[in-house]
Design an enzyme around this catalytic site. Sequence first.
Site, short mmCIF file in Angstrom:
data_model
loop_
_atom_site.label_atom_id
_atom_site.label_comp_id
_atom_site.label_asym_id
_atom_site.label_seq_id
_atom_site.Cartn_x
_atom_site.Cartn_y
_atom_site.Cartn_z
N LYS A 1 -15.01 31.93 41.91
CA LYS A 1 -15.39 33.69 42.34
C LYS A 1 -13.78 33.83 43.38
CE LYS A 1 -17.51 35.11 46.02
NZ LYS A 1 -16.60 36.41 46.91
N ASN A 2 -13.45 32.84 43.87
CA ASN A 2 -12.43 33.16 45.32
C ASN A 2 -11.16 33.51 43.99
OD1 ASN A 2 -14.00 34.27 46.71
ND2 ASN A 2 -14.00 32.07 47.97
N ARG B 1 -15.29 42.47 49.01
CA ARG B 1 -14.12 42.96 50.16
C ARG B 1 -13.12 42.39 49.50
NH1 ARG B 1 -12.51 42.42 55.17
NH2 ARG B 1 -10.45 40.76 55.05
N CYS C 1 -19.58 41.10 51.84
CA CYS C 1 -21.10 40.38 52.18
C CYS C 1 -20.74 41.31 53.97
CB CYS C 1 -20.94 39.09 51.95
SG CYS C 1 -22.08 38.85 50.61
N ARG D 1 -14.77 42.51 59.36
CA ARG D 1 -13.81 41.61 58.46
C ARG D 1 -12.46 42.59 58.24
NH1 ARG D 1 -17.02 38.79 53.64
NH2 ARG D 1 -15.67 37.78 53.34
N PRO D 2 -12.12 42.58 59.21
CA PRO D 2 -11.05 43.74 59.73
C PRO D 2 -9.83 43.39 58.66
CG PRO D 2 -10.23 41.98 61.53
CD PRO D 2 -12.16 41.70 60.62
N ASP E 1 -18.27 28.59 53.82
CA ASP E 1 -18.75 29.48 52.05
C ASP E 1 -19.59 28.84 52.16
OD1 ASP E 1 -17.30 32.19 52.12
OD2 ASP E 1 -16.71 30.97 50.32
N ARG F 1 -23.61 38.18 43.12
CA ARG F 1 -22.09 38.57 43.73
C ARG F 1 -20.87 37.34 42.55
NH1 ARG F 1 -21.80 42.44 48.72
NH2 ARG F 1 -19.62 42.48 47.57
#
Length: 417
Positions: free
Chosen positions: A22-23, A92, A116, A121-122, A305, A397
């Site tokens: 996914k990432n 995100r 999520c 999460r800036p 994760d 997701r």
Amino acid sequence: MSYISIHGGRVLEGKVNVQGAKNSILPILAACLLCHQPCTIHRCPKISDVSACVRILRHLGCVVTWNEHSLTVDPRGLCCTQIPDELMSEMRSSIVFLGALLARCGETALSFPGGCELGPRPIDLHLSALTQLGAVVNEEGGVLQCRADKLSGCEIVLPIPSVGATENIMIAATAAKGTTVIRNAAREPEIVDLACFLNRCGAKINGCGEGTVQIEGTGPLFGCEHTVIPDRIVAATYMAAIAVSGGKGELSPVIPQHVSPVLPFFRQSGCTADFKGNRLLIKAPKRLRSMQHIVTGYFPGFPTDAQPALMAMAAVSDGTGIFIENIFENRYNHVHDLTRMGAKIKAEGRMAVVEGVPTLSGCRVKACDLRGGAALVVAGLAAAGETQVHNVGYIQRGHQDIVADLAKLGADIKTIR
Ligand code: UD1
């Protein structure tokens, strides 16, 4: 609403295929915008974050087509530079479209990304880096208005090795004039995969996987075919599933270096884990032993994760396990429901202490985020009676087929619609 029903206690055994990462796929799909020809990405996981990404690409004017697990993105019809809030808020990683659209079109307007809930999460590092490359960013009513008449290569020092910020810089710097150097860049395997994809399309990126990355601006890219790396977090989740069941299995494909940060903990718990090429064979003892402290960190540190799935393992291990979460502030959402299942966990701040119990008891639980949700499924496999995992949308997701894959390994698991 559908939920996952698990009757725990079965010993898992068999072979399971590991989906694409996914990432990796998400930034690669955004990076397709830099190309002036179609790109085909193989081993593309069919997960809802990819569907969200595809909706964004189509909204921007790309033609996107599926063929089994290959996705072709034809960006030649790109006709829009703005992404509406309802598409941005779905995940995100939509923030990587910022670098991609600036690079391709010189402007974009988009809102803050979703994702999520793992604490704040800036995106300050993304915005600061793109500004250093020459972008002008203004926020108006929750919308980021960004322009870059010209992007120029420069040296960017990241205060922390943010995965998303490194990706945004790599993508934008490909279209910049001159060379960009990222210091303290993220070193995750997914960064290397993005560089591989971009280089195949004609970019000139060196040093990925090390702390310093150099990107020579090249302008528009060609298209290419690329196969994304297997998902190391899905692999770790399936390993945990096999481990808590006292079973044995073969996972493939798995790239040994990608899972090397998690393997020692499986071995400490009494599992054997051996590679034959890219096949990982794991065999668990009847009762897991406790693992040493699990301290999450940037790659090659222990991946945040994978922390929830290994906490589900610790919950049924013989002994006490200690977790220190260093990446996200709010990454113990799963603790509440694991405790309801009978786990003995005390979490405070960044630390969680898990006193293993011989067995958990099934009950109705709710996923609060993707990895925490998958950890509840793992816990359900080790629980007596029925576990119902609700809010499965979070799990979807990032997991293409968790129910079918675990059922194939012999778990008594199904989706109830
Ligand atoms: C990516 C992964 C996610 C993983 C995480 C850490 C994707 C799609 N997601 O998320 O699964 O858990 O890496 O390995 O690849 N930070 C800032 N300012 C910023 C950006 C980040 O302070 O501008 C902070 C974050 O709040 C967090 C830390 O940096 O505490 C790491 O975040 P980052 O590496 O950027 O994670 P993501 O790219 O969001």
